[in-house]
Design a protein around this motif. Sequence first.
Motif, PDB file in Angstrom:
ATOM      1  N   THR A 171     101.089  14.651  81.303  1.00 32.50           N
ATOM      2  CA  THR A 171     100.654  15.525  82.394  1.00 32.50           C
ATOM      3  C   THR A 171     101.132  16.961  82.207  1.00 32.50           C
ATOM      4  OG1 THR A 171     102.623  14.939  83.688  1.00 32.50           O
ATOM      5  CG2 THR A 171     100.621  13.621  84.024  1.00 32.50           C
ATOM      6  N   ARG A 172     101.660  17.298  81.051  1.00 29.98           N
ATOM      7  CA  ARG A 172     102.181  18.637  80.802  1.00 29.98           C
ATOM      8  C   ARG A 172     101.405  19.323  79.697  1.00 29.98           C
ATOM      9  NH1 ARG A 172     108.539  16.948  80.937  1.00 29.98           N
ATOM     10  NH2 ARG A 172     108.719  16.713  83.192  1.00 29.98           N
ATOM     11  N   TRP A 173     101.228  20.630  79.890  1.00 30.55           N
ATOM     12  CA  TRP A 173     100.567  21.462  78.894  1.00 30.55           C
ATOM     13  C   TRP A 173     101.377  22.729  78.708  1.00 30.55           C
ATOM     14  CZ3 TRP A 173      98.162  18.770  82.685  1.00 30.55           C
ATOM     15  CH2 TRP A 173      97.125  17.907  82.315  1.00 30.55           C
ATOM     16  N   GLY A 174     101.157  23.394  77.571  1.00 27.70           N
ATOM     17  CA  GLY A 174     101.783  24.679  77.330  1.00 27.70           C
ATOM     18  C   GLY A 174     100.796  25.643  76.707  1.00 27.70           C
ATOM     19  N   LEU A 175     101.005  26.929  76.943  1.00 24.90           N
ATOM     20  CA  LEU A 175     100.215  27.977  76.322  1.00 24.90           C
ATOM     21  C   LEU A 175     101.166  29.027  75.766  1.00 24.90           C
ATOM     22  CD1 LEU A 175      97.334  28.734  78.883  1.00 24.90           C
ATOM     23  CD2 LEU A 175      97.113  27.535  76.689  1.00 24.90           C
ATOM     24  N   ALA A 176     100.949  29.422  74.523  1.00 18.16           N
ATOM     25  CA  ALA A 176     101.635  30.578  73.949  1.00 18.16           C
ATOM     26  C   ALA A 176     100.679  31.750  74.074  1.00 18.16           C
ATOM     27  CB  ALA A 176     101.994  30.313  72.497  1.00 18.16           C
TER      28      ALA A 176
END
Length: 215
Positions: A171-176
């Motif tokens: 359920t987790r996402w990341g964006l650089a």
Amino acid sequence: MVPVPSARTPGSPSGPSGPFTPLDFQLVLLRRMADHNPGPVEDARHELGVSLARMREANKRWQATVRSPRSRPARSRYRSVLGEPESRARRRIGDLDCEASRWRLPLWPDLRFEILTAPDGTVWNEWLVRAPDAGPPVLRTVEDLTPWSCTVGEAARAFAPARPLEGTAPTRWGLALVAPDVRGVRHEVVAEFTWGLLQRTAPGPRTGAGGPPPG
């Protein structure tokens, strides 16, 4: 801190053996968000009028249901808790066709909980997205990236090209991404999302790259 709108759900709270309600499902979302950003979660929990123990119990029950070998398919599970979707639409992502189903959650009136379902019933994605009749957030600088201010897609569009990062849980996402501050100085930032909603930002590999943003 992001203000939390009034979100009390009618009806008496369910106990450990009672029906799993939409309120319980909102507590499940909050429990995962608390790992990264407990402040807004505490505000929301108090607004909902539930105890920390109730939130933990709701999450425990949900996880047990998801992991049970007798668990119903994910799409049926969401419908059993949230009812019929507010909207359903066919969507094509690349070469794949899917159905997008959305539900209204009282705690986030400007968002909808969305699942993307493959033709065989497999749920590909589960997250919060902006409601179609809600105005998008203004995202121009790194200072605009406050907790709960935007969704994954909104941040990616505002600060394109953003690079997706692998999350630490389903359920987790990341964006650089690179975003200017109010002075025009660019910063490399990692934005972390839970259930599709921004929870916090952290400095990227290099910060304060200097100079005004291109264009």
